[in-house]
Design a protein around this motif. Structure first.
Motif, mmCIF file in Angstrom:
data_model
loop_
_atom_site.group_PDB
_atom_site.id
_atom_site.type_symbol
_atom_site.label_atom_id
_atom_site.label_comp_id
_atom_site.label_asym_id
_atom_site.label_seq_id
_atom_site.Cartn_x
_atom_site.Cartn_y
_atom_site.Cartn_z
ATOM 1 N N LEU A 128 0.834 -1.207 0.000
ATOM 2 C CA LEU A 128 0.000 0.000 0.000
ATOM 3 C C LEU A 128 0.868 1.257 0.000
ATOM 4 O O LEU A 128 0.612 2.202 -0.752
ATOM 5 C CB LEU A 128 -0.950 0.003 1.201
ATOM 6 C CG LEU A 128 -2.105 -0.992 1.136
ATOM 7 C CD1 LEU A 128 -2.789 -1.098 2.493
ATOM 8 C CD2 LEU A 128 -3.095 -0.603 0.049
ATOM 9 N N PHE A 129 1.902 1.261 0.846
ATOM 10 C CA PHE A 129 2.808 2.410 0.899
ATOM 11 C C PHE A 129 3.482 2.610 -0.455
ATOM 12 O O PHE A 129 3.571 3.731 -0.958
ATOM 13 C CB PHE A 129 3.852 2.196 2.002
ATOM 14 C CG PHE A 129 4.762 3.371 2.193
ATOM 15 C CD1 PHE A 129 4.324 4.499 2.866
ATOM 16 C CD2 PHE A 129 6.053 3.360 1.705
ATOM 17 C CE1 PHE A 129 5.155 5.599 3.052
ATOM 18 C CE2 PHE A 129 6.894 4.453 1.881
ATOM 19 C CZ PHE A 129 6.441 5.569 2.557
ATOM 20 N N SER A 130 3.906 1.525 -1.073
ATOM 21 C CA SER A 130 4.552 1.585 -2.386
ATOM 22 C C SER A 130 3.590 2.112 -3.446
ATOM 23 O O SER A 130 3.976 2.906 -4.304
ATOM 24 C CB SER A 130 5.052 0.191 -2.772
ATOM 25 O OG SER A 130 5.523 0.179 -4.093
ATOM 26 N N LYS A 131 2.341 1.675 -3.385
ATOM 27 C CA LYS A 131 1.346 2.154 -4.354
ATOM 28 C C LYS A 131 1.140 3.661 -4.232
ATOM 29 O O LYS A 131 1.046 4.357 -5.225
ATOM 30 C CB LYS A 131 0.026 1.415 -4.176
ATOM 31 C CG LYS A 131 0.028 0.010 -4.752
ATOM 32 C CD LYS A 131 -1.309 -0.656 -4.465
ATOM 33 C CE LYS A 131 -1.451 -1.921 -5.260
ATOM 34 N NZ LYS A 131 -1.797 -1.696 -6.656
ATOM 35 N N VAL A 132 1.062 4.153 -3.007
ATOM 36 C CA VAL A 132 0.889 5.598 -2.806
ATOM 37 C C VAL A 132 2.146 6.333 -3.259
ATOM 38 O O VAL A 132 2.072 7.314 -4.003
ATOM 39 C CB VAL A 132 0.560 5.924 -1.330
ATOM 40 C CG1 VAL A 132 0.551 7.434 -1.110
ATOM 41 C CG2 VAL A 132 -0.778 5.318 -0.934
ATOM 42 N N ALA A 133 3.304 5.872 -2.822
ATOM 43 C CA ALA A 133 4.567 6.546 -3.137
ATOM 44 C C ALA A 133 4.840 6.587 -4.639
ATOM 45 O O ALA A 133 5.382 7.569 -5.144
ATOM 46 C CB ALA A 133 5.725 5.860 -2.416
ATOM 47 N N SER A 134 4.458 5.542 -5.357
ATOM 48 C CA SER A 134 4.752 5.488 -6.796
ATOM 49 C C SER A 134 3.640 6.062 -7.659
ATOM 50 O O SER A 134 3.798 6.190 -8.874
ATOM 51 C CB SER A 134 5.018 4.035 -7.214
ATOM 52 O OG SER A 134 3.855 3.249 -7.043
ATOM 53 N N HIS A 135 2.540 6.430 -7.056
ATOM 54 C CA HIS A 135 1.416 7.021 -7.795
ATOM 55 C C HIS A 135 1.795 8.444 -8.212
ATOM 56 O O HIS A 135 2.580 9.097 -7.532
ATOM 57 C CB HIS A 135 0.169 7.037 -6.893
ATOM 58 C CG HIS A 135 -1.105 6.959 -7.635
ATOM 59 N ND1 HIS A 135 -1.790 8.058 -8.043
ATOM 60 C CD2 HIS A 135 -1.817 5.889 -8.062
ATOM 61 C CE1 HIS A 135 -2.885 7.688 -8.675
ATOM 62 N NE2 HIS A 135 -2.916 6.369 -8.700
ATOM 63 N N PRO A 136 1.259 8.931 -9.339
ATOM 64 C CA PRO A 136 1.568 10.311 -9.742
ATOM 65 C C PRO A 136 1.333 11.296 -8.596
ATOM 66 O O PRO A 136 0.350 11.193 -7.876
ATOM 67 C CB PRO A 136 0.589 10.565 -10.893
ATOM 68 C CG PRO A 136 0.329 9.203 -11.461
ATOM 69 C CD PRO A 136 0.358 8.263 -10.274
ATOM 70 N N ASP A 137 2.251 12.201 -8.427
ATOM 71 C CA ASP A 137 2.226 13.207 -7.357
ATOM 72 C C ASP A 137 2.310 12.589 -5.966
ATOM 73 O O ASP A 137 1.992 13.237 -4.972
ATOM 74 C CB ASP A 137 0.977 14.093 -7.439
ATOM 75 C CG ASP A 137 0.917 14.886 -8.732
ATOM 76 O OD1 ASP A 137 1.996 15.302 -9.206
ATOM 77 O OD2 ASP A 137 -0.188 15.068 -9.280
ATOM 78 N N SER A 138 2.704 11.318 -5.865
ATOM 79 C CA SER A 138 2.798 10.606 -4.579
ATOM 80 C C SER A 138 1.516 10.736 -3.767
ATOM 81 O O SER A 138 1.547 10.849 -2.543
ATOM 82 C CB SER A 138 3.998 11.102 -3.772
ATOM 83 O OG SER A 138 5.182 10.812 -4.450
ATOM 84 N N GLU A 139 0.386 10.701 -4.470
ATOM 85 C CA GLU A 139 -0.927 10.793 -3.831
ATOM 86 C C GLU A 139 -1.854 9.840 -4.562
ATOM 87 O O GLU A 139 -1.817 9.754 -5.781
ATOM 88 C CB GLU A 139 -1.455 12.218 -3.930
ATOM 89 C CG GLU A 139 -2.848 12.376 -3.369
ATOM 90 C CD GLU A 139 -3.396 13.774 -3.550
ATOM 91 O OE1 GLU A 139 -3.495 14.482 -2.542
ATOM 92 O OE2 GLU A 139 -3.726 14.137 -4.694
ATOM 93 N N ALA A 140 -2.670 9.111 -3.798
ATOM 94 C CA ALA A 140 -3.578 8.163 -4.428
ATOM 95 C C ALA A 140 -4.892 8.085 -3.663
ATOM 96 O O ALA A 140 -4.913 8.118 -2.435
ATOM 97 C CB ALA A 140 -2.941 6.785 -4.484
ATOM 98 N N CYS A 141 -5.962 7.970 -4.429
ATOM 99 C CA CYS A 141 -7.277 7.730 -3.851
ATOM 100 C C CYS A 141 -7.307 6.280 -3.381
ATOM 101 O O CYS A 141 -6.721 5.395 -4.014
ATOM 102 C CB CYS A 141 -8.336 7.961 -4.925
ATOM 103 S SG CYS A 141 -10.000 7.499 -4.405
ATOM 104 N N VAL A 142 -7.982 6.031 -2.281
ATOM 105 C CA VAL A 142 -8.081 4.663 -1.783
ATOM 106 C C VAL A 142 -8.662 3.752 -2.855
ATOM 107 O O VAL A 142 -8.312 2.573 -2.932
ATOM 108 C CB VAL A 142 -8.865 4.607 -0.457
ATOM 109 C CG1 VAL A 142 -10.341 4.884 -0.676
ATOM 110 C CG2 VAL A 142 -8.653 3.292 0.242
ATOM 111 N N CYS A 143 -9.494 4.301 -3.726
ATOM 112 C CA CYS A 143 -10.082 3.489 -4.803
ATOM 113 C C CYS A 143 -9.031 3.028 -5.809
ATOM 114 O O CYS A 143 -9.228 2.031 -6.502
ATOM 115 C CB CYS A 143 -11.189 4.261 -5.511
ATOM 116 S SG CYS A 143 -10.647 5.804 -6.288
ATOM 117 N N ASP A 144 -7.887 3.722 -5.886
ATOM 118 C CA ASP A 144 -6.824 3.376 -6.833
ATOM 119 C C ASP A 144 -5.809 2.384 -6.270
ATOM 120 O O ASP A 144 -4.976 1.870 -7.018
ATOM 121 C CB ASP A 144 -6.058 4.633 -7.259
ATOM 122 C CG ASP A 144 -6.921 5.597 -8.044
ATOM 123 O OD1 ASP A 144 -7.830 5.147 -8.763
ATOM 124 O OD2 ASP A 144 -6.677 6.816 -7.931
#
Length: 117
Positions: free
Chosen positions: A49-65
């Motif tokens: 989960l941390f990796s998904k947020v960190a690697s998401h554009p702008d280091s921000e992610a919706c829980v749905c993503d």
């Protein structure tokens, strides 16, 4: 993590929490803070989960993503809460969705701490 330690994490500036392990011994508070961060990342689901947020554009992610990690939604919420309590993520509710962001400088700070000088 204790409430006092959580409050300390919330007040920390966006800079390394602790010195490099080779620079000097950690204080009790630095060790507790660092242990809480690494403990939170010690779970494979939390690390993903941390990796998904960190690697998401702008280091921000919706829980749905980021919910496709093979566990139920309540379990995802539990793990995200643990990452927030450890000071690794921040969150913001926007309408019905919650967006997660890596806490300022946390990845660089953890990397710097493990760097041998």
């Amino acid at each position: 993590m204790s409430k006092a330690l959580q409050e300390t994490v919330a007040l920390l500036p966006a800079e390394p929490c602790c010195p490099s392990l080779t620079e000097r011994e950690l204080t009790v508070q630095e060790a507790e803070l660092t242990a809480a961060m690494f403990k939170a990342l010690g779970d494979p689901v939390r690390l993903r989960l941390f990796s998904k947020v960190a690697s998401h554009p702008d280091s921000e992610a919706c829980v749905c993503d980021i919910s496709d990690v093979g566990v139920s939604q309540p379990t995802i919420s539990h793990h995200l809460k643990k990452l927030k309590e450890a000071g690794l993520l921040t969150s913001e509710r926007r309408g019905t969705w919650v967006y997660y962001r890596v806490a300022p400088s946390v990845v660089a700070a953890m990397g710097q701490m493990l760097t041998l000088k």
